[in-house]
Design a protein around this motif. Structure first.
Motif, mmCIF file in Angstrom:
data_model
loop_
_atom_site.group_PDB
_atom_site.id
_atom_site.type_symbol
_atom_site.label_atom_id
_atom_site.label_comp_id
_atom_site.label_asym_id
_atom_site.label_seq_id
_atom_site.Cartn_x
_atom_site.Cartn_y
_atom_site.Cartn_z
ATOM 1 N N ASP A 129 0.824 -1.221 0.000
ATOM 2 C CA ASP A 129 0.000 0.000 0.000
ATOM 3 C C ASP A 129 0.851 1.262 0.000
ATOM 4 O O ASP A 129 0.583 2.210 0.736
ATOM 5 N N CYS A 130 1.881 1.252 -0.821
ATOM 6 C CA CYS A 130 2.800 2.391 -0.903
ATOM 7 C C CYS A 130 2.577 3.182 -2.178
ATOM 8 O O CYS A 130 1.849 2.770 -3.071
ATOM 9 N N GLN A 131 3.252 4.299 -2.241
ATOM 10 C CA GLN A 131 3.327 5.092 -3.457
ATOM 11 C C GLN A 131 4.783 5.057 -3.879
ATOM 12 O O GLN A 131 5.659 5.532 -3.154
ATOM 13 N N ALA A 132 5.053 4.441 -5.035
ATOM 14 C CA ALA A 132 6.427 4.275 -5.526
ATOM 15 C C ALA A 132 6.517 4.793 -6.957
ATOM 16 O O ALA A 132 6.876 4.077 -7.880
ATOM 17 N N LYS A 133 6.187 6.045 -7.122
ATOM 18 C CA LYS A 133 6.175 6.659 -8.450
ATOM 19 C C LYS A 133 7.595 6.982 -8.896
ATOM 20 O O LYS A 133 8.393 7.532 -8.130
ATOM 21 N N GLU A 134 7.883 6.621 -10.153
ATOM 22 C CA GLU A 134 9.169 6.879 -10.792
ATOM 23 C C GLU A 134 10.354 6.285 -10.005
ATOM 24 O O GLU A 134 11.432 6.855 -9.960
ATOM 25 N N VAL A 135 10.127 5.128 -9.410
ATOM 26 C CA VAL A 135 11.189 4.422 -8.688
ATOM 27 C C VAL A 135 11.899 3.480 -9.656
ATOM 28 O O VAL A 135 11.267 2.817 -10.475
ATOM 29 N N ASP A 136 13.215 3.419 -9.550
ATOM 30 C CA ASP A 136 14.018 2.583 -10.444
ATOM 31 C C ASP A 136 14.273 1.214 -9.810
ATOM 32 O O ASP A 136 14.971 1.116 -8.797
ATOM 33 N N PHE A 137 13.691 0.178 -10.425
ATOM 34 C CA PHE A 137 13.906 -1.205 -10.005
ATOM 35 C C PHE A 137 14.704 -1.977 -11.057
ATOM 36 O O PHE A 137 14.673 -3.202 -11.089
#
Length: 146
Positions: A70-78
């Motif tokens: 239930d997170c917000q992970a916008k524009e995160v690099d995986f």
């Protein structure tokens, strides 16, 4: 070294974690925006619950079994991450980057806005839910009718 710690309702945005190690660390209802997680030490065992992780990077990190609920992970690099059995349940992954990542058995139930190229990532036995799972076909020249 952070071991068996919980960060609750914290704002740790843009924190420099270079050389830090994390073991059994929980971030809950916290802002951890813009963190370059790939600069942390080899030991990395974290979970996130209802956090804002936007604009961070986990590039080439071993994130096996990570929980990002239930997170917000916008524009995160995986990119190039080991996300084997990762749990992204309910997480907003808008513009998150998955490239050459191991997503085998990862759980994307209820996750939103992800864009995962099935040809550029390992996805065997990963779990997706509708209607978001339809985005998995965006890189194929096909039409899907209701």
């Amino acid at each position: 070294t952070f071991e068996n710690c919980t960060f609750e309702s914290c704002d740790l945005s843009n924190m420099n974690i270079e050389g830090s190690s994390f073991s059994k660390v929980v971030f809950s209802h916290s802002k951890v925006i813009g963190i370059q997680w790939q600069k942390s030490g080899i030991s990395f065992g974290v979970s996130y619950q209802s956090c804002v992780l936007n604009y961070g990077s986990f590039f080439k990190k071993n994130l096996k079994h990570i929980k990002m609920l239930d997170c917000q992970a916008k524009e995160v690099d995986f990119a190039e991450c080991n996300l084997y059995r990762a749990d992204f349940t309910g997480t907003d992954l808008e513009k998150a980057r998955f490239l050459q990542s191991d997503l085998r058995e990862a759980d994307f139930s209820g996750a939103q806005n992800y864009s995962i190229d099935l040809q550029q990532n390992k996805v065997k036995k990963a779990v997706f839910s509708l209607p978001e799972a339809l985005s998995l076909f965006q890189n194929f020249d096909i039409k899907i009718k209701p």
